[in-house]
Write an enzyme that holds these catalytic residues in place. Sequence first.
Site, PDB file in Angstrom:
ATOM      1  N   CYS A  10       0.592   3.042   6.051  1.00 25.57           N
ATOM      2  CA  CYS A  10       0.932   1.693   6.496  1.00 25.57           C
ATOM      3  C   CYS A  10       0.821   0.742   5.311  1.00 25.57           C
ATOM      4  CB  CYS A  10      -0.006   1.258   7.618  1.00 25.57           C
ATOM      5  SG  CYS A  10      -1.747   1.333   7.150  1.00 25.57           S
TER       6      CYS A  10
ATOM      7  N   HIS B 159      -9.484   2.706  -1.526  1.00 24.92           N
ATOM      8  CA  HIS B 159      -8.033   2.485  -1.430  1.00 24.92           C
ATOM      9  C   HIS B 159      -7.573   1.483  -2.493  1.00 24.92           C
ATOM     10  CE1 HIS B 159      -4.137   1.500   0.064  1.00 24.92           C
ATOM     11  NE2 HIS B 159      -4.493   0.467   0.805  1.00 24.92           N
TER      12      HIS B 159
ATOM     13  N   CYS C 272       0.826  -1.225   0.000  1.00 23.74           N
ATOM     14  CA  CYS C 272       0.000   0.000   0.000  1.00 23.74           C
ATOM     15  C   CYS C 272       0.853   1.264   0.000  1.00 23.74           C
ATOM     16  CB  CYS C 272      -0.942   0.000   1.200  1.00 23.74           C
ATOM     17  SG  CYS C 272      -2.004  -1.446   1.192  1.00 23.74           S
TER      18      CYS C 272
END
Length: 459
Positions: free
Chosen positions: A445, A415, A125
């Site tokens: 994160c 996301h 990510c």
Amino acid sequence: MAQEPTQKKTPAARKSSTPARQSASARTTASAGQAEGVRRVAIIGGNRIPFARSNTAYSQISNQELLIGALRGLIDRYGLEGEQIGEVAAGAVIKHSRDFNLTREAVLGSGLAPETPAYDVQQACGTGLEAAILIGNKIALGQIDSGIAGGTDTTSDAPIGVNEGLRKILLEVNRKKTLGDRMKVLAKLRPHHLVPLIPENSEPRTGMSMGEHTQITAREWNIPRDEQDKLAYESHQNLAKAYDKGFFDDLMTPFAGLTRDNILRADTSLERMAQLKPAFDRNGGTMTAANSTALTDGSSAVLMASEDWAKAHKLPVKAYLTYSQTAAVDYVNKKEGLLTAPIYAVPQMLERAGLSLQDFDFYEIHEAFAAQVLFTLKAWEDEEFCRKRLGLSKALGSIDRSKLNVNGSSLATGHPFAATGGRIVASLAKMLEQKGSGRGLISICAAGGQGVTAILERD
Ligand SMILES: CC(=O)SCCNC(=O)CCNC(=O)[C@H](O)C(C)(C)COP(=O)(O)OP(=O)(O)OC[C@H]1O[C@@H](n2cnc3c(N)ncnc32)[C@H](O)[C@@H]1OP(=O)(O)O
């Protein structure tokens, strides 16, 4: 927190043990105390396509087409048609084996000069931000004058693999020279060989999903459900307001019929959220579909350059990328929280920058899950944790929550893993431009127990 300390080194000890990483990643470039020969890294601007809930508007669109969508908008906005850019670094967290250099293929289909080198980056990510740091460091060192950092992901078009047994049989068939020999190998096929390998959103070393991991950390830090729901609710409200005031007008281009992120629920309510069932732990879990990011498809891209390149192209600079830091935690043996690495990365970066956690006008903390944001903030407020685990003399302290994710974040936008970094860098650079001067903190994160963080500044 009951766990044993894992980072006992003092900041000074850390410094001497990782000299190479400090010079390369900590200081990308800065306005003050700038190392000789290191150039400032300008953020010119970014573009993304509206993000879409998985299996909705982009269900039939590949990662490559999505990335081309973000690049095309950037090219049009900044007059880059046919331009040879120093480098393009982007990536996807989930990609097909045919996409071995997805970014290069996207560049070839984008309208940039085909002589523009391009390559894939993968940092889960954190991919989009890591790509920006990579491009930034090359600009800072004078290796390139301009670059584009980006990312794309689609869980709608996720690759489905054949299972191990079938794969071995097919490889063996391929090696046989005669039809007879091939048929003999194919005779080994059994129905169970046809069971496909569906991609899973789980950590290979624990078999647990990111949500399951995060629910454990949320429990360790006693993060209440209502606080998670409130953070998610505010994310939707902030994103809706940002759209209404035209914040995304020069940050987003319509794509495949979408003009806004379709995960956004401007009309959601805390009452409705409170009714949702736990998503990752039926026995009292606090994380739900509303306070967790939805699976999302989308892409983003950010144009970065040296100041000279920006001037030569008459493109104003929105902000500068000045510091960055990555960190990792041992979530396997030491059982640290999977998504806690930014808790470590940020103080390391602050120490190098000579800044405190309160020295920021904006905080962009990627909302993987509302609980992740909340336990990150709680850890920085916890004196014992900061002393024992971060090697600090006192707590980092609280932030002014009115400066957090002011234009919404991943809970409302969605996301698409590798695209989130580019979304945040472009939005924060614009926020700093609008403010006129200031500083913003980015914290992302990532799976694998990692965290990628950075600072943008405008003077
Ligand atoms: C480093 C990192 O970034 S880690 C993060 C990586 N990302 C992930 O791991 C993705 C995590 N998310 C997921 O796995 C999934 O989105 C889940 C499991 C949380 C939820 O999946 P689903 O159950 O399919 O979600 P779905 O969209 O159907 O929503 C479930 C219900 O909640 C409701 N809901 C969802 N969001 C909201 C909201 N904001 N307000 C009100 N209701 C909501 C839906 O309407 C739906 O209600 P219904 O059942 O009455 O139709």
